[in-house]
Design an enzyme around this catalytic site. Structure first.
Site, mmCIF file in Angstrom:
data_model
loop_
_atom_site.group_PDB
_atom_site.id
_atom_site.type_symbol
_atom_site.label_atom_id
_atom_site.label_comp_id
_atom_site.label_asym_id
_atom_site.label_seq_id
_atom_site.Cartn_x
_atom_site.Cartn_y
_atom_site.Cartn_z
ATOM 1 N N ASP A 22 0.830 -1.210 0.000
ATOM 2 C CA ASP A 22 0.000 0.000 0.000
ATOM 3 C C ASP A 22 0.864 1.260 0.000
ATOM 4 O OD1 ASP A 22 -2.329 1.424 0.017
ATOM 5 O OD2 ASP A 22 -2.770 1.100 2.143
ATOM 6 N N GLY A 23 0.269 2.344 -0.515
ATOM 7 C CA GLY A 23 0.918 3.655 -0.435
ATOM 8 C C GLY A 23 1.543 4.135 -1.737
ATOM 9 N N TRP A 27 2.760 7.989 -2.349
ATOM 10 C CA TRP A 27 4.177 8.162 -2.710
ATOM 11 C C TRP A 27 4.284 9.078 -3.938
ATOM 12 C CZ3 TRP A 27 7.167 7.298 -7.003
ATOM 13 C CH2 TRP A 27 8.556 7.182 -6.825
ATOM 14 N N ARG A 35 -0.665 9.066 -10.062
ATOM 15 C CA ARG A 35 -0.713 7.854 -9.223
ATOM 16 C C ARG A 35 -0.033 6.660 -9.899
ATOM 17 N NH1 ARG A 35 -4.019 7.377 -5.078
ATOM 18 N NH2 ARG A 35 -4.383 5.203 -5.568
ATOM 19 N N HIS A 39 2.553 3.383 -8.889
ATOM 20 C CA HIS A 39 2.420 1.934 -9.135
ATOM 21 C C HIS A 39 3.649 1.402 -9.888
ATOM 22 C CE1 HIS A 39 -1.471 2.019 -7.420
ATOM 23 N NE2 HIS A 39 -2.053 2.677 -8.399
ATOM 24 N N SER A 67 -7.256 -5.796 -6.122
ATOM 25 C CA SER A 67 -8.370 -6.417 -5.393
ATOM 26 C C SER A 67 -9.651 -6.372 -6.217
ATOM 27 C CB SER A 67 -8.584 -5.681 -4.062
ATOM 28 O OG SER A 67 -9.201 -4.433 -4.303
ATOM 29 N N LEU A 133 11.144 -20.179 -5.085
ATOM 30 C CA LEU A 133 10.151 -19.306 -4.439
ATOM 31 C C LEU A 133 8.818 -19.490 -5.157
ATOM 32 C CD1 LEU A 133 9.422 -16.856 -2.539
ATOM 33 C CD2 LEU A 133 9.939 -15.393 -4.485
ATOM 34 N N ARG A 192 -5.804 -2.050 8.659
ATOM 35 C CA ARG A 192 -6.957 -2.861 8.268
ATOM 36 C C ARG A 192 -6.530 -4.005 7.361
ATOM 37 N NH1 ARG A 192 -8.380 2.399 6.335
ATOM 38 N NH2 ARG A 192 -7.491 2.691 4.255
ATOM 39 N N SER A 194 -8.405 -5.179 4.655
ATOM 40 C CA SER A 194 -8.740 -4.884 3.254
ATOM 41 C C SER A 194 -9.067 -6.123 2.423
ATOM 42 C CB SER A 194 -7.623 -4.077 2.582
ATOM 43 O OG SER A 194 -7.424 -2.862 3.242
#
Ligand code: FPP
Length: 248
Positions: A22-23, A27, A35, A39, A67, A133, A192, A194
């Site tokens: 998040d953020g 940023w 925005r 990302h 999401s 991984l 939270r 979310s």
């Protein structure tokens, strides 16, 4: 390049780390940028964090990339994020494959264009035998949607009510076969959940930091793992030390 890993080994390494990245928006806004620039910076950071995850010896990493609610963002941002997904597959797949990363997806692919769905499925197929991984990308993912989807499948499969157990429900989740997250990291300070892995995180430990996702680097990741190593995970029981004392 990832920063050099500190020499001291961690006392305890989580098997599965899940991250709410998040953020990115804040940023970017702090820097007077759109925005989407946040990302993009967040995606660059993800590359570094994947490297660090491998270095730390964490086996499973789940990242919340998009999401079920994110469709409600401005069309330009949604399109930008879909573009990032495509770019990541086109540009990073070879490198991820070489590094032994197995890509998986959790969520629903249905709302993606057929072409993008095909690329995602191909990336999953190409990397399916890698085991350094396991990288779960939560895309068009919602925890409630996942539970609804699991209930629908359980009913369709004609499972008798008395056979519906904790283990069985787990097998109907998008994460079937993946151990529950030991540690959830959330950047940018929001307290939270979310709608992220609400079934799987019943007993996960949390690390929340005010740092915005593009700035969450190797050092702070290590601090999160060190904090995890100090936690006494009781799973609703009492600690083993207390048990010994009460039996003495
Ligand atoms: C939350 O920040 C971040 C997202 C909704 C998107 C995260 C996605 C990436 C970093 C791209 C990763 C891509 C792939 C394909 C794995 P926010 O926009 O909610 O930030 P804000 O709360 O400051 O507005």
């Amino acid at each position: 390049m990832a920063e050099k890993s500190p020499d001291l080994p961690l006392a305890r390494v989580p098997r599965h780390v899940a991250i709410i990245m998040d953020g990115n928006g804040r940023w970017a806004i702090q820097r007077g940028l759109p925005r989407l620039a946040g990302h993009k910076a967040g995606t660059e950071n993800l590359r570094r964090v994947i490297r660090s995850t491998v270095e730390f010896g964490v086996k499973y990493l789940t990242i919340y990339a998009f999401s079920t609610e994110n469709w409600g963002r401005p069309a330009e941002e949604v399109q930008g994020l879909l573009g990032i997904l495509q770019d990541v597959i086109d540009r990073e797949l070879n490198e991820l494959n070489k590094e032994g990363v197995q890509l998986r997806h959790i969520g629903r692919l249905e709302r993606l264009s057929p072409n993008l769905q095909e690329r995602v499925l191909k990336a999953i197929d190409i990397t399916k035998n890698n085991d350094r991984l396991i990288l779960n990308i939560a895309w068009n993912y919602g925890g409630r949607d996942e539970i609804v989807c699991a209930i629908q499948k359980i009913i369709k499969d004609g499972i008798a009510p008395e056979d519906v157990t904790d283990q069985l429900v787990g097998q109907y989740m998008f994460t079937a076969g993946v151990p529950d997250p030991d540690l959830v990291i959330r950047t940018s300070g929001e307290l939270r959940v979310s709608n992220f892995l609400i079934w799987q995180t019943a007993y996960s430990e949390w690390y929340v930091t005010p740092t915005f996702w593009p700035d969450f680097g190797h050092e702070e990741y290590r601090r999160a793992l060190e904090a995890f190593a100090q936690r006494d995970r009781r799973y609703g029981k009492v600690s083993s030390g207390e048990l010994q004392e009460s039996n003495a």
